[in-house]
Scaffold this motif. Structure first.
Motif, PDB file in Angstrom:
ATOM      1  N   SER A  38       1.020  -1.135  -0.036  1.00  0.00           N
ATOM      2  CA  SER A  38      -0.110  -0.013   0.021  1.00  0.00           C
ATOM      3  C   SER A  38       0.861   1.101  -0.012  1.00  0.00           C
ATOM      4  O   SER A  38       0.319   2.194  -0.663  1.00  0.00           O
ATOM      5  N   SER A  39       2.112   1.230   0.627  1.00  0.00           N
ATOM      6  CA  SER A  39       3.022   2.534   0.515  1.00  0.00           C
ATOM      7  C   SER A  39       3.655   2.644  -0.709  1.00  0.00           C
ATOM      8  O   SER A  39       3.573   3.772  -1.083  1.00  0.00           O
ATOM      9  N   ASP A  40       3.859   1.468  -1.409  1.00  0.00           N
ATOM     10  CA  ASP A  40       4.292   1.575  -3.012  1.00  0.00           C
ATOM     11  C   ASP A  40       3.295   2.233  -3.623  1.00  0.00           C
ATOM     12  O   ASP A  40       3.615   3.039  -4.443  1.00  0.00           O
ATOM     13  N   VAL A  41       1.946   1.735  -3.626  1.00  0.00           N
ATOM     14  CA  VAL A  41       0.764   2.272  -4.327  1.00  0.00           C
ATOM     15  C   VAL A  41       0.496   3.821  -4.210  1.00  0.00           C
ATOM     16  O   VAL A  41       0.545   4.514  -4.900  1.00  0.00           O
ATOM     17  N   GLN A  42       0.575   4.148  -2.731  1.00  0.00           N
ATOM     18  CA  GLN A  42       0.701   5.597  -2.548  1.00  0.00           C
ATOM     19  C   GLN A  42       1.627   6.176  -2.939  1.00  0.00           C
ATOM     20  O   GLN A  42       1.457   7.423  -3.475  1.00  0.00           O
ATOM     21  N   ALA A  43       2.922   5.841  -2.943  1.00  0.00           N
ATOM     22  CA  ALA A  43       4.207   6.439  -3.613  1.00  0.00           C
ATOM     23  C   ALA A  43       3.899   6.843  -5.141  1.00  0.00           C
ATOM     24  O   ALA A  43       4.389   7.679  -5.564  1.00  0.00           O
ATOM     25  N   ARG A  44       3.399   5.451  -5.460  1.00  0.00           N
ATOM     26  CA  ARG A  44       3.061   5.669  -7.024  1.00  0.00           C
ATOM     27  C   ARG A  44       2.150   6.684  -7.487  1.00  0.00           C
ATOM     28  O   ARG A  44       2.221   7.656  -8.328  1.00  0.00           O
ATOM     29  N   ASP A 131       6.492   3.530 -15.791  1.00  0.00           N
ATOM     30  CA  ASP A 131       7.898   3.391 -15.717  1.00  0.00           C
ATOM     31  C   ASP A 131       8.421   3.332 -14.162  1.00  0.00           C
ATOM     32  O   ASP A 131       9.095   2.633 -13.665  1.00  0.00           O
ATOM     33  N   PHE A 132       7.668   4.236 -13.255  1.00  0.00           N
ATOM     34  CA  PHE A 132       7.609   4.274 -11.903  1.00  0.00           C
ATOM     35  C   PHE A 132       7.355   2.938 -11.358  1.00  0.00           C
ATOM     36  O   PHE A 132       7.951   2.319 -10.474  1.00  0.00           O
ATOM     37  N   ALA A 133       6.148   2.313 -11.826  1.00  0.00           N
ATOM     38  CA  ALA A 133       5.991   0.791 -11.358  1.00  0.00           C
ATOM     39  C   ALA A 133       6.861  -0.111 -11.738  1.00  0.00           C
ATOM     40  O   ALA A 133       6.941  -1.093 -10.855  1.00  0.00           O
ATOM     41  N   ALA A 134       7.224  -0.196 -12.718  1.00  0.00           N
ATOM     42  CA  ALA A 134       8.388  -1.185 -12.984  1.00  0.00           C
ATOM     43  C   ALA A 134       9.660  -0.955 -12.310  1.00  0.00           C
ATOM     44  O   ALA A 134      10.107  -2.149 -11.754  1.00  0.00           O
ATOM     45  N   ARG A 135      10.168   0.206 -12.004  1.00  0.00           N
ATOM     46  CA  ARG A 135      11.070   0.515 -11.147  1.00  0.00           C
ATOM     47  C   ARG A 135      10.806   0.013  -9.855  1.00  0.00           C
ATOM     48  O   ARG A 135      11.549  -0.679  -9.000  1.00  0.00           O
ATOM     49  N   ALA A 136       9.601   0.286  -9.103  1.00  0.00           N
ATOM     50  CA  ALA A 136       9.264  -0.296  -7.801  1.00  0.00           C
ATOM     51  C   ALA A 136       9.298  -1.839  -7.948  1.00  0.00           C
ATOM     52  O   ALA A 136       9.463  -2.273  -6.711  1.00  0.00           O
ATOM     53  N   VAL A 137       8.680  -2.350  -9.107  1.00  0.00           N
ATOM     54  CA  VAL A 137       8.508  -4.018  -8.981  1.00  0.00           C
ATOM     55  C   VAL A 137      10.159  -4.426  -8.860  1.00  0.00           C
ATOM     56  O   VAL A 137      10.430  -5.353  -8.118  1.00  0.00           O
TER      57      VAL A 137
END
Length: 176
Positions: A38-44, A131-137
Protein backbone atom coordinates in the motif's frame (compact mmCIF):
# COMPACT_ATOMS: atom_id res chain seq x y z
CA UNK A 1 -25.41 -43.76 32.64
CA UNK A 2 -24.11 -40.98 34.88
CA UNK A 3 -20.57 -41.97 34.06
CA UNK A 4 -21.10 -41.66 30.27
CA UNK A 5 -22.91 -38.33 30.79
CA UNK A 6 -20.00 -37.03 32.85
CA UNK A 7 -17.48 -38.20 30.24
CA UNK A 8 -19.51 -36.52 27.47
CA UNK A 9 -19.65 -33.25 29.44
CA UNK A 10 -15.90 -33.44 30.05
CA UNK A 11 -15.19 -33.99 26.34
CA UNK A 12 -17.45 -31.09 25.40
CA UNK A 13 -15.74 -28.77 27.89
CA UNK A 14 -12.30 -29.84 26.66
CA UNK A 15 -13.28 -29.26 23.01
CA UNK A 16 -14.74 -25.83 23.72
CA UNK A 17 -11.73 -24.87 25.81
CA UNK A 18 -9.34 -25.87 23.03
CA UNK A 19 -11.29 -23.82 20.49
CA UNK A 20 -11.16 -20.73 22.70
CA UNK A 21 -7.34 -20.76 22.85
CA UNK A 22 -5.85 -18.36 20.29
CA UNK A 23 -3.36 -19.77 17.84
CA UNK A 24 0.14 -18.29 17.80
CA UNK A 25 0.51 -18.88 14.06
CA UNK A 26 -1.81 -16.73 12.02
CA UNK A 27 -2.12 -17.25 8.25
CA UNK A 28 -1.61 -14.17 6.12
CA UNK A 29 -4.75 -12.85 4.41
CA UNK A 30 -3.80 -12.94 0.72
CA UNK A 31 -6.85 -10.96 -0.40
CA UNK A 32 -5.55 -7.79 1.29
CA UNK A 33 -2.52 -5.95 0.10
CA UNK A 34 0.44 -5.85 2.41
CA UNK A 35 1.30 -2.60 4.22
CA UNK A 36 4.47 -2.31 2.13
CA UNK A 37 2.44 -2.67 -1.04
CA UNK A 38 0.00 0.00 0.00
CA UNK A 39 2.87 2.39 0.66
CA UNK A 40 4.25 1.54 -2.81
CA UNK A 41 0.86 2.28 -4.33
CA UNK A 42 0.61 5.52 -2.36
CA UNK A 43 4.10 6.57 -3.47
CA UNK A 44 3.20 5.72 -7.07
CA UNK A 45 -0.05 7.74 -6.89
CA UNK A 46 1.71 10.67 -5.17
CA UNK A 47 4.46 10.77 -7.78
CA UNK A 48 1.96 10.70 -10.65
CA UNK A 49 -0.25 13.33 -8.98
CA UNK A 50 2.72 15.62 -8.36
CA UNK A 51 3.77 15.36 -12.01
CA UNK A 52 0.23 15.98 -13.27
CA UNK A 53 -0.34 18.93 -10.88
CA UNK A 54 2.91 20.52 -12.06
CA UNK A 55 2.32 19.95 -15.78
CA UNK A 56 -1.36 21.01 -15.69
CA UNK A 57 -0.79 23.92 -13.25
CA UNK A 58 -3.49 22.86 -10.80
CA UNK A 59 -4.63 24.86 -7.78
CA UNK A 60 -4.82 23.38 -4.26
CA UNK A 61 -8.42 22.18 -4.57
CA UNK A 62 -7.77 20.53 -7.94
CA UNK A 63 -4.56 18.91 -6.64
CA UNK A 64 -6.40 17.43 -3.66
CA UNK A 65 -9.13 16.01 -5.90
CA UNK A 66 -6.54 14.72 -8.36
CA UNK A 67 -4.65 12.93 -5.56
CA UNK A 68 -7.83 11.17 -4.40
CA UNK A 69 -8.67 10.13 -7.97
CA UNK A 70 -5.13 8.90 -8.64
CA UNK A 71 -4.93 6.93 -5.37
CA UNK A 72 -8.09 5.07 -6.33
CA UNK A 73 -7.07 4.44 -9.93
CA UNK A 74 -3.46 3.50 -9.17
CA UNK A 75 -4.67 1.00 -6.54
CA UNK A 76 -6.98 -0.54 -9.16
CA UNK A 77 -4.18 -0.68 -11.73
CA UNK A 78 -1.76 -2.23 -9.20
CA UNK A 79 -4.35 -4.91 -8.43
CA UNK A 80 -4.79 -5.59 -12.14
CA UNK A 81 -1.01 -5.83 -12.57
CA UNK A 82 -0.70 -8.30 -9.67
CA UNK A 83 -3.66 -10.40 -10.81
CA UNK A 84 -2.54 -10.62 -14.45
CA UNK A 85 1.24 -10.67 -14.00
CA UNK A 86 2.92 -11.84 -17.19
CA UNK A 87 0.01 -10.97 -19.50
CA UNK A 88 0.94 -7.48 -20.72
CA UNK A 89 -1.87 -7.31 -23.28
CA UNK A 90 -4.57 -7.99 -20.69
CA UNK A 91 -2.95 -5.57 -18.22
CA UNK A 92 -2.88 -2.78 -20.81
CA UNK A 93 -6.48 -3.48 -21.82
CA UNK A 94 -7.84 -3.44 -18.27
CA UNK A 95 -5.68 -0.50 -17.17
CA UNK A 96 -6.97 1.39 -20.21
CA UNK A 97 -10.50 1.00 -18.82
CA UNK A 98 -9.33 2.36 -15.46
CA UNK A 99 -7.73 5.31 -17.27
CA UNK A 100 -11.06 6.03 -18.99
CA UNK A 101 -12.68 6.14 -15.54
CA UNK A 102 -10.01 8.66 -14.49
CA UNK A 103 -10.71 10.72 -17.63
CA UNK A 104 -14.39 11.01 -16.69
CA UNK A 105 -13.62 11.98 -13.11
CA UNK A 106 -11.00 14.55 -14.13
CA UNK A 107 -13.44 16.18 -16.55
CA UNK A 108 -15.39 17.42 -13.50
CA UNK A 109 -12.26 18.72 -11.70
CA UNK A 110 -10.20 20.39 -14.45
CA UNK A 111 -10.97 23.49 -16.45
CA UNK A 112 -11.58 23.07 -20.18
CA UNK A 113 -8.01 24.17 -21.02
CA UNK A 114 -6.49 21.96 -18.33
CA UNK A 115 -8.51 18.95 -19.43
CA UNK A 116 -7.46 19.55 -23.03
CA UNK A 117 -3.80 19.64 -21.93
CA UNK A 118 -4.34 16.50 -19.85
CA UNK A 119 -6.06 14.69 -22.72
CA UNK A 120 -3.18 15.52 -25.06
CA UNK A 121 -0.62 14.29 -22.48
CA UNK A 122 -2.43 11.13 -21.29
CA UNK A 123 0.00 8.76 -22.96
CA UNK A 124 2.94 10.59 -21.35
CA UNK A 125 1.33 10.35 -17.89
CA UNK A 126 0.54 6.66 -18.46
CA UNK A 127 4.14 5.96 -19.51
CA UNK A 128 5.45 7.99 -16.54
CA UNK A 129 3.34 5.85 -14.17
CA UNK A 130 4.29 2.56 -15.85
CA UNK A 131 8.02 3.39 -15.67
CA UNK A 132 7.75 4.14 -11.96
CA UNK A 133 5.76 0.93 -11.35
CA UNK A 134 8.36 -1.14 -13.22
CA UNK A 135 11.17 0.36 -11.16
CA UNK A 136 9.24 -0.29 -7.92
CA UNK A 137 8.70 -3.95 -8.90
CA UNK A 138 12.41 -4.35 -9.62
CA UNK A 139 13.26 -2.76 -6.27
CA UNK A 140 10.90 -5.04 -4.34
CA UNK A 141 12.30 -8.08 -6.20
CA UNK A 142 15.84 -7.13 -5.21
CA UNK A 143 14.64 -6.59 -1.62
CA UNK A 144 12.95 -10.01 -1.54
CA UNK A 145 16.17 -11.64 -2.74
CA UNK A 146 18.29 -9.76 -0.22
CA UNK A 147 15.84 -10.33 2.67
CA UNK A 148 13.99 -13.58 1.97
CA UNK A 149 11.29 -15.01 4.22
CA UNK A 150 12.11 -18.31 5.93
CA UNK A 151 11.66 -21.22 3.53
CA UNK A 152 8.92 -22.86 5.56
CA UNK A 153 6.83 -19.79 6.44
CA UNK A 154 4.20 -20.33 3.70
CA UNK A 155 2.92 -16.81 4.39
CA UNK A 156 2.25 -17.42 8.09
CA UNK A 157 3.27 -14.98 10.76
CA UNK A 158 4.13 -15.86 14.32
CA UNK A 159 2.53 -13.85 17.08
CA UNK A 160 4.05 -13.06 20.46
CA UNK A 161 4.33 -16.01 22.78
CA UNK A 162 2.19 -16.00 25.87
CA UNK A 163 4.08 -16.54 29.09
CA UNK A 164 2.93 -19.63 30.97
CA UNK A 165 1.70 -19.20 34.51
CA UNK A 166 4.41 -20.04 37.01
CA UNK A 167 4.16 -23.55 38.36
CA UNK A 168 2.99 -23.67 41.95
CA UNK A 169 3.69 -26.42 44.36
CA UNK A 170 0.68 -28.24 45.49
CA UNK A 171 0.05 -28.25 49.22
CA UNK A 172 -1.86 -31.48 48.91
CA UNK A 173 0.74 -34.15 49.29
CA UNK A 174 -0.41 -37.72 49.03
CA UNK A 175 -0.41 -39.62 52.19
CA UNK A 176 -1.13 -36.69 54.46
Amino acid sequence: MRKSLAIGALLLATTLGAQAQPSLVQPQDKTQSSPRLSSDVQARAKRLSDQMARDLRLNGYQSTKLRAINEDKVAKMAAIERRNAGNAKLIDEQCGLVCKERDQELRAVLSTDQYSDYYDSRSDFYRFDKDFAARAVNTSFVNSVQNPLPASSKGATIGPASTPAPATRSTNVRGR
